[in-house]
Design a protein around this motif. Structure first.
Motif, mmCIF file in Angstrom:
data_model
loop_
_atom_site.group_PDB
_atom_site.id
_atom_site.type_symbol
_atom_site.label_atom_id
_atom_site.label_comp_id
_atom_site.label_asym_id
_atom_site.label_seq_id
_atom_site.Cartn_x
_atom_site.Cartn_y
_atom_site.Cartn_z
ATOM 1 N N HIS A 193 -51.907 8.586 53.500
ATOM 2 C CA HIS A 193 -50.867 8.611 54.531
ATOM 3 C C HIS A 193 -49.777 9.635 54.227
ATOM 4 C CE1 HIS A 193 -52.315 5.139 56.754
ATOM 5 N NE2 HIS A 193 -52.576 4.575 55.588
ATOM 6 N N PHE A 194 -49.787 10.210 53.045
ATOM 7 C CA PHE A 194 -48.753 11.153 52.615
ATOM 8 C C PHE A 194 -49.408 12.452 52.143
ATOM 9 C CE2 PHE A 194 -46.767 7.067 52.476
ATOM 10 C CZ PHE A 194 -45.456 7.296 52.844
ATOM 11 N N ARG A 195 -50.166 13.061 53.017
ATOM 12 C CA ARG A 195 -50.905 14.278 52.657
ATOM 13 C C ARG A 195 -50.018 15.514 52.637
ATOM 14 N NH1 ARG A 195 -55.908 12.699 56.380
ATOM 15 N NH2 ARG A 195 -56.855 11.214 54.948
ATOM 16 N N ARG A 196 -49.059 15.570 53.530
ATOM 17 C CA ARG A 196 -48.185 16.745 53.624
ATOM 18 C C ARG A 196 -46.852 16.465 52.930
ATOM 19 N NH1 ARG A 196 -48.190 17.941 59.856
ATOM 20 N NH2 ARG A 196 -48.918 15.811 60.012
ATOM 21 N N PRO A 197 -46.147 17.512 52.541
ATOM 22 C CA PRO A 197 -44.834 17.300 51.904
ATOM 23 C C PRO A 197 -43.848 16.668 52.888
ATOM 24 C CG PRO A 197 -45.440 19.645 51.898
ATOM 25 C CD PRO A 197 -46.525 18.911 52.602
ATOM 26 N N PRO A 198 -42.934 15.842 52.393
ATOM 27 C CA PRO A 198 -41.974 15.171 53.282
ATOM 28 C C PRO A 198 -40.945 16.141 53.853
ATOM 29 C CG PRO A 198 -41.478 14.649 51.007
ATOM 30 C CD PRO A 198 -42.756 15.443 51.003
ATOM 31 N N SER A 199 -40.541 15.889 55.080
ATOM 32 C CA SER A 199 -39.487 16.690 55.729
ATOM 33 C C SER A 199 -38.123 16.105 55.369
ATOM 34 C CB SER A 199 -39.680 16.658 57.243
ATOM 35 O OG SER A 199 -39.385 15.360 57.733
ATOM 36 N N ASN A 200 -37.088 16.769 55.827
ATOM 37 C CA ASN A 200 -35.734 16.235 55.616
ATOM 38 C C ASN A 200 -35.575 14.877 56.282
ATOM 39 O OD1 ASN A 200 -34.902 18.404 54.101
ATOM 40 N ND2 ASN A 200 -34.102 19.526 55.851
ATOM 41 N N MET A 201 -36.200 14.685 57.456
ATOM 42 C CA MET A 201 -36.131 13.391 58.138
ATOM 43 C C MET A 201 -36.774 12.297 57.276
ATOM 44 S SD MET A 201 -37.880 11.942 61.632
ATOM 45 C CE MET A 201 -39.474 11.836 60.850
ATOM 46 N N HIS A 202 -37.909 12.598 56.663
ATOM 47 C CA HIS A 202 -38.582 11.617 55.808
ATOM 48 C C HIS A 202 -37.709 11.253 54.615
ATOM 49 C CE1 HIS A 202 -42.293 13.628 57.590
ATOM 50 N NE2 HIS A 202 -42.234 12.421 58.128
ATOM 51 N N ARG A 203 -37.103 12.257 54.006
ATOM 52 C CA ARG A 203 -36.231 11.997 52.856
ATOM 53 C C ARG A 203 -35.044 11.130 53.267
ATOM 54 N NH1 ARG A 203 -37.224 17.429 52.293
ATOM 55 N NH2 ARG A 203 -38.795 17.890 50.739
ATOM 56 N N TRP A 204 -34.432 11.477 54.396
ATOM 57 C CA TRP A 204 -33.289 10.702 54.890
ATOM 58 C C TRP A 204 -33.689 9.257 55.170
ATOM 59 C CZ3 TRP A 204 -32.522 8.064 59.449
ATOM 60 C CH2 TRP A 204 -31.231 7.587 59.658
ATOM 61 N N LEU A 205 -34.816 9.080 55.870
ATOM 62 C CA LEU A 205 -35.279 7.736 56.218
ATOM 63 C C LEU A 205 -35.567 6.920 54.963
ATOM 64 C CD1 LEU A 205 -36.132 5.632 58.283
ATOM 65 C CD2 LEU A 205 -38.374 6.763 58.407
ATOM 66 N N ALA A 206 -36.229 7.526 53.998
ATOM 67 C CA ALA A 206 -36.536 6.822 52.748
ATOM 68 C C ALA A 206 -35.257 6.428 52.010
ATOM 69 C CB ALA A 206 -37.422 7.681 51.861
ATOM 70 N N GLU A 207 -34.264 7.312 51.988
ATOM 71 C CA GLU A 207 -32.985 6.987 51.343
ATOM 72 C C GLU A 207 -32.311 5.806 52.040
ATOM 73 O OE1 GLU A 207 -30.451 10.403 51.285
ATOM 74 O OE2 GLU A 207 -31.856 11.563 50.069
ATOM 75 N N GLN A 208 -32.309 5.832 53.362
ATOM 76 C CA GLN A 208 -31.691 4.747 54.125
ATOM 77 C C GLN A 208 -32.399 3.420 53.869
ATOM 78 O OE1 GLN A 208 -28.796 5.195 55.952
ATOM 79 N NE2 GLN A 208 -28.942 7.173 54.952
ATOM 80 N N PRO A 252 -39.608 12.627 66.462
ATOM 81 C CA PRO A 252 -40.778 13.035 67.240
ATOM 82 C C PRO A 252 -41.964 12.103 67.025
ATOM 83 C CG PRO A 252 -40.478 14.478 65.354
ATOM 84 C CD PRO A 252 -39.291 13.577 65.400
ATOM 85 N N ARG A 253 -42.801 12.014 68.053
ATOM 86 C CA ARG A 253 -44.031 11.234 67.927
ATOM 87 C C ARG A 253 -44.870 11.821 66.797
ATOM 88 N NH1 ARG A 253 -45.982 8.344 72.800
ATOM 89 N NH2 ARG A 253 -47.971 8.521 71.735
ATOM 90 N N GLY A 254 -45.514 10.937 66.073
ATOM 91 C CA GLY A 254 -46.360 11.406 64.972
ATOM 92 C C GLY A 254 -45.577 11.885 63.768
ATOM 93 N N GLY A 255 -44.296 11.533 63.695
ATOM 94 C CA GLY A 255 -43.453 11.997 62.601
ATOM 95 C C GLY A 255 -43.435 11.085 61.390
ATOM 96 N N SER A 256 -44.306 10.091 61.343
ATOM 97 C CA SER A 256 -44.442 9.161 60.204
ATOM 98 C C SER A 256 -43.300 8.173 60.059
ATOM 99 C CB SER A 256 -44.627 9.922 58.893
ATOM 100 O OG SER A 256 -45.816 10.658 58.916
#
Length: 90
Positions: A37-52, A69-73
Motif C-alpha cells: 500500500h506504500f509503493r511510492r514515496p509519501p507526499s507532503n499531504m501524507h506526512r501532514w496527515l500522519a503527523e496529525q 484528491p481522489r486516490g490520494g491514500s
C-alpha cells in the motif's frame, strides 16, 4: 480535577510505552508492514496527515477532517494503517 489530569497523563504514558514499533511514525510503520500500500514515496499531504494522526493518538477526542484528491491514500493511512497499528500495539 487532579484525578482526571493524573488519569490522562497515565493513559498517555501507557499508550506511548506500549508502542512496540521501535519509535516508527505512522508512515514508517505503514511502509514497513504494509509495503503493497506504500509503493511510492509519501507526499507532503501524507506526512501532514500522519503527523496529525500520530498526535491524535495521545489527545483524546481529537477530530480531523481531510480534503484531498481522489486516490490520494487518505483512507489507506486513516482507515487501514492507523487502526491496524493500534490493534497490533494494544
Amino acid at each position: 480535577m487532579l484525578r482526571d489530569a493524573l488519569a490522562r497523563g497515565h493513559g498517555r504514558a501507557r499508550r506511548l510505552a506500549r508502542r512496540g514499533n521501535g519509535g516508527l511514525d505512522l508512515l514508517a510503520w505503514g511502509q514497513k508492514y504494509l509495503p503493497e500500500h506504500f509503493r511510492r514515496p509519501p507526499s507532503n499531504m501524507h506526512r501532514w496527515l500522519a503527523e496529525q494522526l500520530d498526535a491524535a493518538q495521545t489527545a483524546r477526542g481529537t477530530k480531523l477532517n481531510v480534503l484531498g484528491p481522489r486516490g490520494g491514500s487518505k483512507s489507506t493511512i486513516g482507515t487501514l494503517c492507523l487502526p491496524l497499528r493500534a490493534a497490533v500495539e494494544c
